[in-house]
Motif scaffolding. Structure first.
Motif, PDB file in Angstrom:
ATOM      1  N   ILE A 116       4.070   5.985   8.422  1.00  0.00           N
ATOM      2  CA  ILE A 116       2.776   6.435   7.677  1.00  0.00           C
ATOM      3  C   ILE A 116       2.190   7.323   7.772  1.00  0.00           C
ATOM      4  CG2 ILE A 116       0.027   5.555   7.209  1.00  0.00           C
ATOM      5  CD1 ILE A 116       1.627   2.533   7.656  1.00  0.00           C
ATOM      6  N   ALA A 117       2.031   7.696   9.242  1.00  0.00           N
ATOM      7  CA  ALA A 117       1.972   9.316   9.419  1.00  0.00           C
ATOM      8  C   ALA A 117       2.709  10.906   9.141  1.00  0.00           C
ATOM      9  CB  ALA A 117       1.426   9.725  10.409  1.00  0.00           C
ATOM     10  N   ASN A 118       3.602  10.209   8.763  1.00  0.00           N
ATOM     11  CA  ASN A 118       4.650  11.708   7.628  1.00  0.00           C
ATOM     12  C   ASN A 118       4.893  11.019   6.575  1.00  0.00           C
ATOM     13  OD1 ASN A 118       4.997  12.733  10.196  1.00  0.00           O
ATOM     14  ND2 ASN A 118       6.715  11.534  11.232  1.00  0.00           N
ATOM     15  N   ALA A 153       1.217  -1.211  -0.237  1.00  0.00           N
ATOM     16  CA  ALA A 153       0.298   0.428   0.402  1.00  0.00           C
ATOM     17  C   ALA A 153       0.574   1.031  -0.067  1.00  0.00           C
ATOM     18  CB  ALA A 153      -1.023   0.046   1.023  1.00  0.00           C
ATOM     19  N   VAL A 154       1.714   1.161   0.858  1.00  0.00           N
ATOM     20  CA  VAL A 154       2.989   2.362   0.463  1.00  0.00           C
ATOM     21  C   VAL A 154       3.480   2.415  -0.587  1.00  0.00           C
ATOM     22  CG1 VAL A 154       5.102   3.070   1.356  1.00  0.00           C
ATOM     23  CG2 VAL A 154       3.172   2.148   3.461  1.00  0.00           C
ATOM     24  N   GLY A 155       3.837   1.676  -0.911  1.00  0.00           N
ATOM     25  CA  GLY A 155       4.420   1.890  -2.819  1.00  0.00           C
ATOM     26  C   GLY A 155       3.640   2.455  -3.656  1.00  0.00           C
ATOM     27  N   ALA A 156       2.380   1.872  -3.792  1.00  0.00           N
ATOM     28  CA  ALA A 156       1.020   2.847  -4.054  1.00  0.00           C
ATOM     29  C   ALA A 156       0.634   3.635  -3.671  1.00  0.00           C
ATOM     30  CB  ALA A 156      -0.241   1.566  -4.112  1.00  0.00           C
ATOM     31  N   GLY A 157       1.398   4.354  -2.657  1.00  0.00           N
ATOM     32  CA  GLY A 157       0.844   5.957  -2.015  1.00  0.00           C
ATOM     33  C   GLY A 157      -0.243   5.429  -1.720  1.00  0.00           C
ATOM     34  N   TYR A 203      -1.642   5.302   1.793  1.00  0.00           N
ATOM     35  CA  TYR A 203      -0.811   4.993   2.767  1.00  0.00           C
ATOM     36  C   TYR A 203      -2.022   4.922   4.113  1.00  0.00           C
ATOM     37  CZ  TYR A 203       3.591   7.309   2.156  1.00  0.00           C
ATOM     38  OH  TYR A 203       4.662   7.257   1.319  1.00  0.00           O
ATOM     39  N   ARG A 204      -3.531   5.118   3.414  1.00  0.00           N
ATOM     40  CA  ARG A 204      -4.566   5.440   4.546  1.00  0.00           C
ATOM     41  C   ARG A 204      -4.718   3.658   4.735  1.00  0.00           C
ATOM     42  NH1 ARG A 204     -10.135   3.847   4.599  1.00  0.00           N
ATOM     43  NH2 ARG A 204      -9.947   3.519   2.626  1.00  0.00           N
ATOM     44  N   GLN A 205      -4.636   2.928   3.139  1.00  0.00           N
ATOM     45  CA  GLN A 205      -4.793   1.452   3.784  1.00  0.00           C
ATOM     46  C   GLN A 205      -3.411   0.425   4.588  1.00  0.00           C
ATOM     47  OE1 GLN A 205      -5.275   3.399   0.868  1.00  0.00           O
ATOM     48  NE2 GLN A 205      -7.051   2.306   0.254  1.00  0.00           N
ATOM     49  N   ALA A 206      -2.733   1.760   3.887  1.00  0.00           N
ATOM     50  CA  ALA A 206      -1.202   1.358   5.135  1.00  0.00           C
ATOM     51  C   ALA A 206      -1.454   1.428   6.237  1.00  0.00           C
ATOM     52  CB  ALA A 206       0.208   2.182   3.959  1.00  0.00           C
ATOM     53  N   GLU A 207      -1.808   2.363   6.519  1.00  0.00           N
ATOM     54  CA  GLU A 207      -2.016   2.988   8.853  1.00  0.00           C
ATOM     55  C   GLU A 207      -3.229   1.535   8.686  1.00  0.00           C
ATOM     56  OE1 GLU A 207      -2.079   4.132  12.593  1.00  0.00           O
ATOM     57  OE2 GLU A 207      -0.988   3.949  10.758  1.00  0.00           O
ATOM     58  N   GLN A 208      -3.956   1.434   7.858  1.00  0.00           N
ATOM     59  CA  GLN A 208      -5.125  -0.355   8.183  1.00  0.00           C
ATOM     60  C   GLN A 208      -4.288  -1.496   8.785  1.00  0.00           C
ATOM     61  OE1 GLN A 208      -8.133   0.480   9.084  1.00  0.00           O
ATOM     62  NE2 GLN A 208      -8.733  -2.017   9.950  1.00  0.00           N
ATOM     63  N   ALA A 209      -3.642  -1.271   7.066  1.00  0.00           N
ATOM     64  CA  ALA A 209      -2.984  -3.265   7.931  1.00  0.00           C
ATOM     65  C   ALA A 209      -1.774  -2.984   8.834  1.00  0.00           C
ATOM     66  CB  ALA A 209      -1.686  -2.800   6.442  1.00  0.00           C
ATOM     67  N   ARG A 210      -1.316  -1.274   9.514  1.00  0.00           N
ATOM     68  CA  ARG A 210      -0.274  -1.707  10.418  1.00  0.00           C
ATOM     69  C   ARG A 210      -1.076  -1.511  11.814  1.00  0.00           C
ATOM     70  NH1 ARG A 210       0.846   1.182  14.802  1.00  0.00           N
ATOM     71  NH2 ARG A 210      -0.997   2.413  13.731  1.00  0.00           N
TER      72      ARG A 210
END
Length: 804
Positions: free
Chosen positions: A454-456, A397-401, A403-410
């Motif tokens: 992720i927040a940054n 998700a981070v690689g795809a930009g 970040y909301r989905q990345a935070e959910q996965a985290r």
């Protein structure tokens, strides 16, 4: 000159050998030639297609063919037949037949490579096995499955001499069989889609390739179900696509690479966790019958897909134990898929969250009833798998930009850790647990935390570095939990809580019964019986609390946050009472006033009003402390487990009984007030820690936001003080401290300073006004209404209690 010519000749002689293609490259040349033939048949006609088919046949000839023919003559014949069929189909301009020929050749190449690889591994030839292992199929990587690497690792160990050929061959065989069975299921799905969508070439190629893949699995199938069943199954695959139903039925419940008991339990836990997460994610994405968040519905679909794969791996073993319940689970999982897929394609008129929960509960209940007990017991290994898979999603998700989905996965990865390995890890290595938490949240071990990054919106490169550090710590955790580490930390914490509250109960009982001496000693009996009943009721409350909380365990972090808030409320009240000097003096005075009322009641018979009153007094005195203890221990039990907490609680209870025995039976004098002051300070310390940790848990649930503070803290502030570098957590702790300290000064003003000023203005103390007067440990004022001094218990004017 002659030397130069000789060297040149040698180079020319050995050049072909030096540049000989690897097996996977030769196989790629063959299949690419057939693919080009399919393309040319459409674009240029049969002549060009026939040339490409001939090129493919030529590529197969030579040492490559000889190696396969020696290891598996049947595979070699299938490849030869397929190449011949390809040439015929190209000449006849038959695209479906050419696609089928390519599927046959591709499957034959994999079958031959399988034979060469396993034979080489069995005789200890790691180099040959490594070269041919590259010509293989892999499980399709999804969000909840990873390509197998067990075979590769086994051959590496074989090459280093750290693994025997037999063990290495078993690992390679299992890895390959698992991959081919997984791909075979996908090929059958391709066949069915080809039929439904009327795609002749697609269904022909998938059918031929599926038949060839089943030939790889056939020996294992015969071993599991017998030769006649294997022959029937092979006939069903050879008859594809017309026999698609029979082929799917033959494969149902079959596991080519059987799990060890540990692997089966691990996969079962993954299955149950995937199922439990479907309604959780679905509930976040719908409101009534409308979809409100597409991403959450996609998560539910992904978890259900993961459950399907895990169920397929275990279905055969489950059916052997309980066919009816296994079928019930299969039907429920299918129905669950229909519900979430419909919501994934439609915005309105979807199933409610309650409907999805009900279907999931049906599947879960049937599975647990069919599973052996060992499968239903949570294992750390399955949690580590889920953590790794979820972190993979975060990185993607981070690689795809996104970040909301990345935070959910985290957050999901953290939930898997917190309610899985962390429960035990905190009992064994608090520092390691805090390091892992720090890397997931705000930083540790010299790395920024994933939450901060992720927040940054940090780039993937930086997040990858933190991920690698986190993986290393998780590996350390797995190793730590695999050792026989002691549970002293959790046991000690539980014992302190129980002993602290037990000591309060002992003090209250000592104060109540202090004057019950001589002829009045009989009045102690109903008090002590009531106290014992209070202990029994407290234990019952503990059991009920465990049962209720276990039934709510699926709510995870939300449950821990709620329990933490309740415990904080109780701690704030106790701390407030303690520092206001109301808790001990006025509370004990209240019990003394009650005791005097009960002593004046009717005194006839054991069940007299007086005895009942004293019984209730003893019961409430102990149960009040017991209820507080239950609240405190529930938060600890959610983190460390019931067994460990019970050990510590038992130790604390034993210490309490020891102090009670010394007090009531040996008539020893103990410095209660000093002990209570020390333990009171401990309670204040626990309050600060609990506020910080509960605020952090609420961040994990999404109830409060996360605002990182740009500071780097070592692990110990989080471990000992519950301090995390966010505005919300530190702000909550400061607010709690201000509340306690501020209320203390307010109480001093209302209880002490204002009455003193009032008395000073009047110039005398009213006879009935006892406010602000000193109170002895027995609850009586040190100065009576007629200004005559009153004795303290045992004649002691200190803050200690002496029981005569």
């Amino acid at each position: 000159m002659r030397i130069a010519l000789a060297l040149t000749a040698a180079l020319l002689l050995f050049a072909p050998a030096a540049h000989a293609q690897a097996p996977w490259e030769t196989a790629g040349t063959v299949t690419d030639g057939l693919f080009d033939a399919q393309t040319e048949l459409v674009l240029s006609g049969s002549d060009a297609a026939a040339n490409d088919a001939a090129r493919a046949r030529k590529a197969y000839a030579g040492a490559f063919e000889s190696t396969i023919a020696e290891a598996d003559p049947t595979a070699d014949k299938a490849i030869e037949d397929g190449l011949e069929a390809a040439a015929t189909a190209a000449a006849d301009d038959d695209s479906a037949a050419l696609a089928a020929a390519r599927g046959t050749v591709r499957a034959g190449l994999f079958r031959g490579a399988y034979a060469v690889t396993t034979e080489a591994a069995a005789r200890g030839d790691a180099d040959t096995a490594r070269r041919w292992l590259l010509l293989r199929e892999y499980r399709t990587a999804t969000r909840f499955t990873r390509p197998g690497a067990e075979g590769t690792l086994a051959l590496e160990q074989l090459g280093r001499g750290t693994l025997t050929p037999k063990v290495a061959n078993q690992a390679v065989t299992k890895d390959l069989l698992d991959a081919y069975q997984a791909r075979l299921r996908e090929l059958l799905a391709d066949v069915r889609r080809g039929i439904e969508q009327n795609l002749p070439a697609r269904r022909a190629e998938a059918s031929a390739q599926a038949a060839g893949y089943f030939a790889i699995l056939a020996p294992r199938y015969a071993e599991d179900r017998g030769a006649p069943a294997a022959e029937q199954a092979q006939a069903a695959f050879d008859g594809l696509p017309g026999t698609i139903d029979a082929a799917e039925k033959a494969l149902t419940g079959f596991t080519a690479a059987p799990f060890t008991p540990e692997e089966a339990a691990r996969r079962a836990q993954q299955l149950l966790q995937f199922l439990e997460l479907v309604p959780v994610e679905y509930g976040r994405g719908v409101k009534d019958t409308n979809v409100t968040r597409d991403f959450e519905i996609q998560e539910a679909v992904a978890f259900r897909t993961g459950a399907v794969g895990a169920f397929a791996d275990l279905r055969d073993q489950l059916a052997k134990r309980d066919a009816a319940r296994t079928q019930t689970a299969a039907d429920a999982i299918t129905e669950l898929g229909k519900l979430v897929e419909f919501a994934n394609k439609n915005k309105e008129g979807v199933a409610t969250h309650e409907q999805v929960e009900q279907v999931e509960a049906t599947a879960e209940a049937a599975l647990k009833a069919a599973m052996p007990k060992a499968w239903t017991e949570p294992t750390d290994e399955s949690d580590y798998d889920l953590i790794a898979l979820t972190l993979d999603r975060m990185e993607a998700a981070v690689g795809a930009g996104q970040y909301r989905q990345a935070e959910q996965a985290r957050l999901e990865a953290y939930a898997f850790f917190e309610f899985g390995p962390e429960r035990r890890l905190r009992s064994f290595d608090q520092g390691l647990a805090l390091d892992i938490e720090g890397l997931i949240w705000f930083g540790a071990a010299g790395q920024d935390g994933l939450a901060t990054q992720i927040a940054n919106r940090a780039p993937r490169r930086e997040i990858r570095a933190t991920r690698l550090a986190l993986d290393a710590k998780l590996g350390d955790a797995a190793a730590t939990l695999g050792d026989s580490a002691n549970k002293a930390t959790v046991v000690t914490n539980s014992a302190i809580i129980v002993f602290r509250e037990g000591l309060e109960g002992v003090l209250i009982l000592a104060a109540i019964t202090a004057s019950m001496v001589g002829l009045r000693r009989r009045l102690r009996r109903p008090v002590f019986i009531g106290a014992f009943a209070g202990l029994i009721v407290s234990i019952i409350t503990w059991v009920l609390a465990i049962t209720i909380l276990q039934s709510l365990e699926r709510y995870g972090e939300k449950l821990e946050a709620v329990v933490g808030l309740i415990a904080i409320g109780v701690l704030l009240l106790i701390t407030n009472w303690f520092f206001h000097k109301v808790y001990w003096s006025e509370w004990i005075a209240k019990f003394h006033r009650q005791r005097k009322r009960y002593e004046k009641l009717e005194r006839t018979g054991f069940f007299s009003a007086q005895a009942i009153g004293l019984f209730v007094l003893g019961l409430t005195s102990v149960y009040r402390e017991g209820f507080e203890t239950v609240l405190f221990l529930q938060s600890l039990q959610l983190s460390a487990g019931t067994a460990t907490v019970v050990e510590g609680a038992s130790l604390g209870l034993a210490l309490t009984f020891a102090v009670g025995a010394v007090t009531f039976f040996l008539q020893r004098k103990l410095p209660y007030k000093k002990m209570l002051i020390v333990t009171g300070v401990f309670i204040g310390f626990v309050l600060v820690v609990m506020v910080g940790q509960t605020a952090r848990t609420m961040q994990g649930t999404g109830w409060i936001p996360i605002t990182p503070i740009d500071i780097s803290l070592p692990y110990w502030p989080g471990l000992w003080l519950g301090i995390y570098p966010t505005v919300e957590t530190i702000g909550a702790q400061i607010a709690a401290a201000i509340f306690v300290i501020g209320s203390y000064y307010l109480a001093q003003e209302l209880k002490v300073k204002r009455p003193r000023r009032r008395l000073k203005r009047k110039g005398a103390s009213p006879p009935g006004d006892r406010e602000g007067m000193p109170v002895a440990t027995n609850g009586e004022p040190l100065v009576s209404d007629d200004a005559q001094p009153q004795p303290v218990l045992g004649g002691d004017t200190s803050n200690e209690v002496r029981v005569e």
